[in-house]
Design a protein around this motif. Structure first.
Motif, short mmCIF file in Angstrom:
data_model
loop_
_atom_site.label_atom_id
_atom_site.label_comp_id
_atom_site.label_asym_id
_atom_site.label_seq_id
_atom_site.Cartn_x
_atom_site.Cartn_y
_atom_site.Cartn_z
N HIS A 297 0.85 -1.19 0.00
CA HIS A 297 0.00 0.00 0.00
C HIS A 297 0.89 1.24 0.00
O HIS A 297 1.76 1.40 0.86
N THR A 298 0.64 2.12 -0.94
CA THR A 298 1.50 3.30 -1.05
C THR A 298 0.93 4.52 -0.33
O THR A 298 1.65 5.47 -0.06
N ALA A 299 -0.37 4.50 -0.04
CA ALA A 299 -0.99 5.63 0.65
C ALA A 299 -1.13 5.31 2.13
O ALA A 299 -1.52 4.20 2.50
N LEU A 300 -0.82 6.29 2.97
CA LEU A 300 -0.91 6.10 4.42
C LEU A 300 -1.50 7.35 5.03
O LEU A 300 -1.14 8.48 4.67
N ASN B 152 6.24 8.87 -2.89
CA ASN B 152 7.34 9.79 -2.63
C ASN B 152 6.92 11.26 -2.70
O ASN B 152 7.76 12.16 -2.63
N SER B 153 5.63 11.49 -2.86
CA SER B 153 5.13 12.86 -2.94
C SER B 153 5.20 13.54 -1.58
O SER B 153 5.25 12.88 -0.54
N ALA B 154 5.22 14.86 -1.60
CA ALA B 154 5.19 15.61 -0.35
C ALA B 154 3.90 15.31 0.40
O ALA B 154 2.82 15.27 -0.20
N PRO B 155 3.98 15.08 1.70
CA PRO B 155 2.77 14.73 2.45
C PRO B 155 1.79 15.89 2.55
O PRO B 155 2.19 17.06 2.51
N ALA C 76 4.94 14.02 11.48
CA ALA C 76 4.93 12.61 11.08
C ALA C 76 5.95 12.39 10.00
O ALA C 76 6.23 13.28 9.19
N GLU C 77 6.49 11.19 10.00
CA GLU C 77 7.44 10.77 8.98
C GLU C 77 7.01 9.43 8.43
O GLU C 77 6.33 8.65 9.11
N ARG C 78 7.45 9.20 7.22
CA ARG C 78 7.25 7.87 6.63
C ARG C 78 8.56 7.50 5.96
O ARG C 78 8.95 8.09 4.95
N THR C 79 9.22 6.51 6.52
CA THR C 79 10.54 6.13 6.04
C THR C 79 10.43 4.99 5.04
O THR C 79 9.70 4.01 5.27
N GLY C 80 11.14 5.13 3.93
CA GLY C 80 11.19 4.06 2.94
C GLY C 80 9.85 3.74 2.34
O GLY C 80 9.67 2.64 1.78
N GLY D 245 -9.28 13.58 -4.18
CA GLY D 245 -9.06 12.20 -3.76
C GLY D 245 -7.99 11.96 -2.74
O GLY D 245 -7.53 10.83 -2.61
N ASN D 246 -7.56 12.99 -2.03
CA ASN D 246 -6.48 12.76 -1.08
C ASN D 246 -6.94 12.12 0.21
O ASN D 246 -6.21 11.35 0.82
N MET D 247 -8.11 12.45 0.68
CA MET D 247 -8.49 11.95 1.99
C MET D 247 -10.00 11.81 2.09
O MET D 247 -10.75 12.38 1.33
#
Lengths: 116, 112
Positions: free
Chosen positions: A29-32, A52-55, A67-71, B97-99
């Protein structure tokens, strides 16, 4: 595991201390997403990661939250100098890349934070 | 322990009856809607979804109705069972569609 895993499940801390909450999304899953759920309330959006997009940090309530998301996988939500109003259940969710689904989020069981 | 949603509106139904849970949304640009079920101590779980180009969608024992004119969404549960007792949230997503934006939730209590 097959689902979204969050730790710790429960955290009690003193006002002013920093806390870190961890989320392991579903593999692939790429979205968090991070959401917050206060007692008697609905879910409040905090932050969104996509590849890899800006959050999208538009939901973070103050600069004490980060928040961070590593790797592209595990994510950590950090709350600095905790306040009593930070007490809530923090929910993490993941979803496949856009275009592969219609928006269903898979939620973890949450981390319950209590600030004394 | 304490449970989520102590102050949520509550719908109480008899086992075997049909349940209807309602939700009003505000964003006319939303193009996708989902109903989630949240049991005590757990994260929300997907039930059923519907796109804005549809008025109705049926699943197993559940039906979602969408009225875009009045921005209203409903979840119908047929032959409600004790296992359906939970808090139900509607959620909407805009075209970016972001959230998902969640509604306040309704607690469903099923009486045996």
């Amino acid at each position: 595991g097959a689902g979204v895993s969050q730790s710790p499940s429960n955290k009690v801390t003193e006002k002013g201390k920093d806390v870190e909450l961890r989320c392991d999304p579903i593999s692939g899953h790429t979205a968090l997403y991070w959401y917050r759920q206060s007692l008697g309330q609905g879910l409040e959006f905090l932050i969104y990661f996509q590849g890899n997009s800006a959050p999208d940090k538009s939901g973070l309530p103050s600069d004490r939250f980060s928040a961070e998301r590593t790797g592209g996988s595990v994510s950590t939500l950090t709350i600095q100098r905790t306040q009593q109003e930070d007490s809530a259940v923090y929910l993490c969710a993941s979803s496949p890349r856009r275009g592969e689904n219609t928006g269903e989020l898979f939620f973890g069981e949450g981390s319950r934070l209590t600030v004394l | 322990g304490e449970s989520v949603g102590l102050h949520l509106p509550t719908l109480s139904v008899q086992e075997g009856d049909n349940s209807i849970i309602n939700c009003a949304y505000s964003n006319s640009a939303s193009d996708y809607f989902i109903w989630y079920k949240q049991e005590s101590g757990k994260g929300p779980q997907f039930i059923i979804d519907i796109r804005s180009n549809m008025d109705k969608r049926q699943g197993q024992r559940v039906t979602v109705l969408l009225n875009k004119t009045v921005k209203h969404l409903s979840l119908q549960i047929a032959a409600t069972q004790p296992g359906d007792s939970a808090v139900y949230f509607c959620a909407e997503k805009d075209r970016a569609g972001n959230m998902l934006t969640f509604g306040g939730g309704t607690r469903l209590m099923v009486k045996p």
